[in-house]
Design a protein around this motif. Structure first.
Motif, PDB file in Angstrom:
ATOM      1  N   ARG A 239       0.830  -1.212   0.000  1.00 23.51           N
ATOM      2  CA  ARG A 239       0.000   0.000   0.000  1.00 23.51           C
ATOM      3  C   ARG A 239       0.863   1.260   0.000  1.00 23.51           C
ATOM      4  O   ARG A 239       0.500   2.266  -0.606  1.00 23.51           O
TER       5      ARG A 239
ATOM      6  N   LEU B 270      -4.043   6.314  -3.644  1.00 26.04           N
ATOM      7  CA  LEU B 270      -5.010   5.460  -2.942  1.00 26.04           C
ATOM      8  C   LEU B 270      -6.102   6.273  -2.269  1.00 26.04           C
ATOM      9  O   LEU B 270      -7.264   5.850  -2.233  1.00 26.04           O
ATOM     10  N   GLU B 271      -5.725   7.455  -1.762  1.00 27.64           N
ATOM     11  CA  GLU B 271      -6.730   8.246  -1.023  1.00 27.64           C
ATOM     12  C   GLU B 271      -7.901   8.635  -1.912  1.00 27.64           C
ATOM     13  O   GLU B 271      -9.032   8.755  -1.450  1.00 27.64           O
TER      14      GLU B 271
ATOM     15  N   GLU C 192     -10.508   5.576  -1.958  1.00 34.45           N
ATOM     16  CA  GLU C 192     -10.981   4.904  -0.751  1.00 34.45           C
ATOM     17  C   GLU C 192     -12.490   4.728  -0.718  1.00 34.45           C
ATOM     18  O   GLU C 192     -13.008   3.697  -0.308  1.00 34.45           O
ATOM     19  N   GLU C 193     -13.217   5.754  -1.215  1.00 32.71           N
ATOM     20  CA  GLU C 193     -14.683   5.646  -1.160  1.00 32.71           C
ATOM     21  C   GLU C 193     -15.226   4.640  -2.180  1.00 32.71           C
ATOM     22  O   GLU C 193     -16.369   4.211  -2.098  1.00 32.71           O
TER      23      GLU C 193
ATOM     24  N   THR D 256     -13.480   1.704  -2.909  1.00 29.64           N
ATOM     25  CA  THR D 256     -12.948   0.376  -2.619  1.00 29.64           C
ATOM     26  C   THR D 256     -14.071  -0.562  -2.164  1.00 29.64           C
ATOM     27  O   THR D 256     -14.894  -0.199  -1.337  1.00 29.64           O
TER      28      THR D 256
END
Length: 320
Positions: A149, A155-156, A159-160, A162
């Motif tokens: 990661r 990635l941020e 996140e919603e 995933t």
């Protein structure tokens, strides 16, 4: 498919610089005068013409609707030839840099369903594609792999998503992406877009052999491996526009021979991955050694990348 027109040469300023992940720096480039930058579409990249003489290609990963800035993510490659190290060490906020682009060898085709597969920094061209698929109301899913990661950029921003459309595959937690589960059976009305390191691309290509022609779209950061040229000796190249016929020896590329004859050709990567030196072919059979054209485009024999591709016949006629 391969668009080299509409490219411009610009001097842009590094407006901001942030850490995107371990070993990844994200640069925002703006016109120093505040002017709008040229329009671009998902899949486009630009050339950074570095002061140390190197030219490197980076995918645009921002919002195509934001004409005020271009965003790129750059991975530091310890085994590289100095391009990424220069970007990481020298391109601080406020520095000006020569840029050429945008160019798109990886355009997003219209489809009701998309499977996006990204490995490491290969996420960069996929980000605007996900947004475009969402805006078009298409069904889409992303499988994003990386060493860990910590090494996976942006990635941020996911996140919603995933668990619904985005599946993360950090190798130290879950191992490699299970491509057979994702691609083992061809899906109707679905296209696959993949960008990342060569082993991932080869594995995806292998899984997609039973898919319809044109379903798979890949972008390579490094050139494919090729064996010996089909034609071992020298061959001739006739330049239809310039009225010259040149001999290309085994140890030189067509691009080198043409430039030595004084014919100007735009070129950048010299390894068949960027698309800058695309040249129309008027006659002859080409030994395609690029990493851009699809098999169908290669069979058409109407275009070639003269930095790496050669003749498969005694003479080629090019529109140069």
């Amino acid at each position: 498919m391969h668009t080299t027109h509409d490219e411009v040469d610009l001097k842009l300023q590094v407006a901001s610089r942030t850490e995107g992940a371990e070993g990844v720096v994200v640069l925002e480039l703006r016109d120093p005068s505040g002017a709008d930058l040229p329009a671009w579409a998902p899949g486009a990249h630009l050339d950074l013409e570095l002061p140390n003489g190197l030219t490197r290609q980076y995918s645009l990963c921002g919002d195509p609707n934001d004409r005020s800035a271009w965003r790129i993510g750059v991975l530091r490659e310890p085994e590289g030839r100095g391009g990424s190290a220069y970007v990481h060490d020298e391109l601080t906020a406020g520095v000006e840099i020569d840029v050429r682009g945008p160019r798109n060898n990886f355009p997003l085709v219209s489809s009701p369903h998309y499977v996006f597969i990204a490995g490491g920094i290969g996420i960069t061209p996929i980000l605007p594609m996900m947004a475009a698929a969402e805006a078009a109301g298409a069904e889409w899913e992303l499988h994003y792999g990386g060493r860990s990661r910590r090494s996976m950029a942006f990635l941020e921003s996911m996140e919603e998503l995933t668990g619904t459309r985005v599946t993360l595959h950090p190798q130290d937690e879950v191992g490699l992406i299970d491509l057979e589960a994702i691609l083992g059976a061809p899906r109707p009305d679905t296209v696959v877009y993949c960008c990342g390191p060569e082993p991932l691309l080869q594995a995806v290509e292998k899984q997609c052999v039973t898919w319809p022609d044109g379903a798979l779209h890949v972008e390579r950061f490094s050139p494919k491996e090729f064996g010996e040229p089909l034609l071992q000796g020298a061959f001739e190249v006739e330049l239809a526009t310039s009225g010259m016929t040149l001999t290309v020896p085994p140890d030189k590329s067509i691009l080198e021979v043409v430039e030595e004859a004084g014919v100007p050709v735009l070129s950048s990567c010299q390894e068949g991955t960027c698309g800058t030196c695309e040249t129309p072919v008027l006659e002859g059979e080409v030994d395609h050694r690029d990493s851009l054209l699809t098999p169908a485009e290669q069979e058409a024999n109407d275009t070639m990348f003269i930095c790496v591709s050669r003749a498969a016949c005694p003479k080629l006629v090019l529109e140069l």
